[in-house]
Design an enzyme around this catalytic site. Structure first.
Site, PDB file in Angstrom:
ATOM      1  N   THR A  98      30.421  37.992  41.253  1.00 48.29           N
ATOM      2  CA  THR A  98      28.943  37.777  41.109  1.00 48.29           C
ATOM      3  C   THR A  98      27.874  37.800  41.430  1.00 48.29           C
ATOM      4  OG1 THR A  98      30.431  35.386  40.333  1.00 48.29           O
ATOM      5  CG2 THR A  98      27.986  34.678  41.578  1.00 48.29           C
TER       6      THR A  98
ATOM      7  N   SER B  68      35.848  40.241  37.752  1.00 46.48           N
ATOM      8  CA  SER B  68      37.478  39.913  38.590  1.00 46.48           C
ATOM      9  C   SER B  68      38.258  39.431  37.895  1.00 46.48           C
ATOM     10  CB  SER B  68      37.338  38.718  39.984  1.00 46.48           C
ATOM     11  OG  SER B  68      37.587  37.783  39.401  1.00 46.48           O
TER      12      SER B  68
ATOM     13  N   THR C 150      34.626  35.739  42.530  1.00 49.50           N
ATOM     14  CA  THR C 150      36.310  35.038  43.532  1.00 49.50           C
ATOM     15  C   THR C 150      37.477  34.644  42.111  1.00 49.50           C
ATOM     16  OG1 THR C 150      34.226  33.550  42.401  1.00 49.50           O
ATOM     17  CG2 THR C 150      34.278  34.645  44.807  1.00 49.50           C
ATOM     18  N   ASP C 151      36.990  35.007  41.500  1.00 44.71           N
ATOM     19  CA  ASP C 151      38.225  34.358  40.051  1.00 44.71           C
ATOM     20  C   ASP C 151      39.371  34.715  40.736  1.00 44.71           C
ATOM     21  OD1 ASP C 151      35.800  33.131  39.278  1.00 44.71           O
ATOM     22  OD2 ASP C 151      35.688  34.068  37.250  1.00 44.71           O
TER      23      ASP C 151
HETATM   24  N1  GLU Z   1      32.893  33.193  39.766  1.00 47.08           N
HETATM   25  C1  GLU Z   1      32.936  34.500  39.324  1.00 47.08           C
HETATM   26  C2  GLU Z   1      32.811  35.195  41.158  1.00 47.08           C
HETATM   27  O1  GLU Z   1      32.197  34.970  41.852  1.00 47.08           O
HETATM   28  C3  GLU Z   1      32.740  34.531  38.343  1.00 47.08           C
HETATM   29  C4  GLU Z   1      32.704  36.487  38.166  1.00 47.08           C
HETATM   30  C5  GLU Z   1      33.454  37.654  38.903  1.00 47.08           C
HETATM   31  O2  GLU Z   1      34.700  36.610  39.237  1.00 47.08           O
HETATM   32  O3  GLU Z   1      34.146  38.497  38.979  1.00 47.08           O
HETATM   33  O4  GLU Z   1      32.217  36.284  41.235  1.00 47.08           O
END
Ligand code: GLU
Length: 336
Positions: A18, A61, A93-94
């Site tokens: 993100t 991710s 973050t995922d």
């Molecule tokens: N909520 C996730 C992020 O914060 C979505 C995308 C990902 O994990 O790459 O990045």
């Protein structure tokens, strides 16, 4: 910093997520677009360190894999060998908690490796990426971070890779280290560590590692007949992590499947609650922790199912025996 002191060097690897996602012109939805240089550019020119930045991937991710993790680990190791005082890895973050734990298992340097990302992409009001990246750089450059292994800097907290979990799908305070709590707070550009550096288990060597093959997590619960586990075992898995009930309990049907699969297949029993250790000797019913231990399963202790899967897959990738798997889980999963 005195005029004679050298500015610390921090290496930054961008992998996507993100923090690097924006919608294109006329598009509604964010996808990875920004490079490491773009992300650093948002911080301006007043950093009190030198930064060497590279874009190693541009993925969500959810698509993180061992190949990307090993590539990033090798890149980070080279950066430290060439003089970086710390490393920052930027990703989604995922699955960030899994990256953090993989580095916790495999990072062999005194220099810290600090992972961060963002919950709000750069096109949204109050995007958190720049503040998180600045905090991660600050932690990576701080000499007091040395010897602390894999760290996560997020929303001004610093978490240990050993404990951190994503605990919310949308809040900017998305990460938690319950029940251990964060290691430090970043405030006014300073890192406030709450405890001295603690000893860490030795890093796992990845020489000749082969991550091919499946190491699934199978979750216990209502109507757990054991059929899913049996189907996976028949399909050919390298090992299995059970996200078991409570302190490490499965149904009587699953216990029968486990008994037939052992001792050939490494089976780790972790708790699905998200907090608290697995038990060793409280219950005696069919499928209880003491029943499963008597069969030869490995109990995960404090490691949750995701961290258990990372550890088991990494151990099996390097050809670990059942005895070694048991010893490593005792070392890394128990507080003793
Ligand atoms: N909520 C996730 C992020 O914060 C979505 C995308 C990902 O994990 O790459 O990045």
């Amino acid at each position: 910093m005195s005029s004679e002191s050298r500015r610390p060097l921090v290496a930054v690897a961008a992998l996507g997520g993100t923090i690097s996602m924006v919608p294109g012109d006329g598009e509604d939805h964010a996808v990875p677009r920004l490079t490491a240089a773009d992300l650093l550019g948002e911080l301006g020119e007043n950093l009190e360190m030198d930064v060497h930045a590279e874009t190693l991937a541009g993925i969500s991710s959810a698509s993180m894999d061992f190949a990307t993790l090993v590539k990033t680990l090798d890149w980070a190791a080279r950066a430290v060998a060439e003089g970086a005082e710390g490393v920052v890895v930027v990703q989604g973050t995922d699955t960030l908690e899994e990256t953090a734990y993989f580095f916790e298992l495999t990072w062999a340097f005194e220099a810290p490796i600090v992972i961060t990302g963002a919950m709000r992409n750069p096109s949204l009001p109050s995007a958190d990426g720049p503040a998180n990246l600045l905090a991660a750089l600050t932690v990576a450059a701080d000499p007091r971070s040395r010897g602390r292994g894999s760290l996560v800097a997020f929303n001004d907290d610093v978490h240990a890779g050993r404990w951190v979990r994503k605990a919310h799908s949308s809040h900017v305070e998305a990460f938690s280290s319950n029940p251990a709590g964060p290691l430090a707070l970043v405030s006014e550009g300073l890192v406030h560590y709450f405890h001295p550096v603690a000893a860490r288990p030795p890093a796992l060597s990845l020489v000749d590692a082969d991550f091919s093959g499946l190491v699934p997590i199978v979750e216990s619960g209502v109507e757990d007949t054991g059929e899913l586990l049996e189907t996976l075992i028949k399909a050919g898995v390298k090992g299995v992590v059970l996200a078991a009930n409570g302190g490490g309990h499965v149904s009587a049907g699953t216990a029968d499947v486990i008994e037939r699969a052992l001792p050939g297949l490494p089976i780790v029993v972790a708790g699905r609650t998200g907090a608290g250790p697995t038990f060793r000797g409280t219950y005696g019913f069919r499928g209880s922790e003491s029943d499963l231990i008597a069969m030869g399963v490995t109990m995960a202790g404090w490691l949750d199912p995701r961290k258990s899967r990372l550890l088991l897959h990494t151990l099996l990738a390097t050809g670990a025996s059942r005895e070694r798997v048991e010893a490593e889980f005792r070392l890394r999963g128990d507080l003793t």
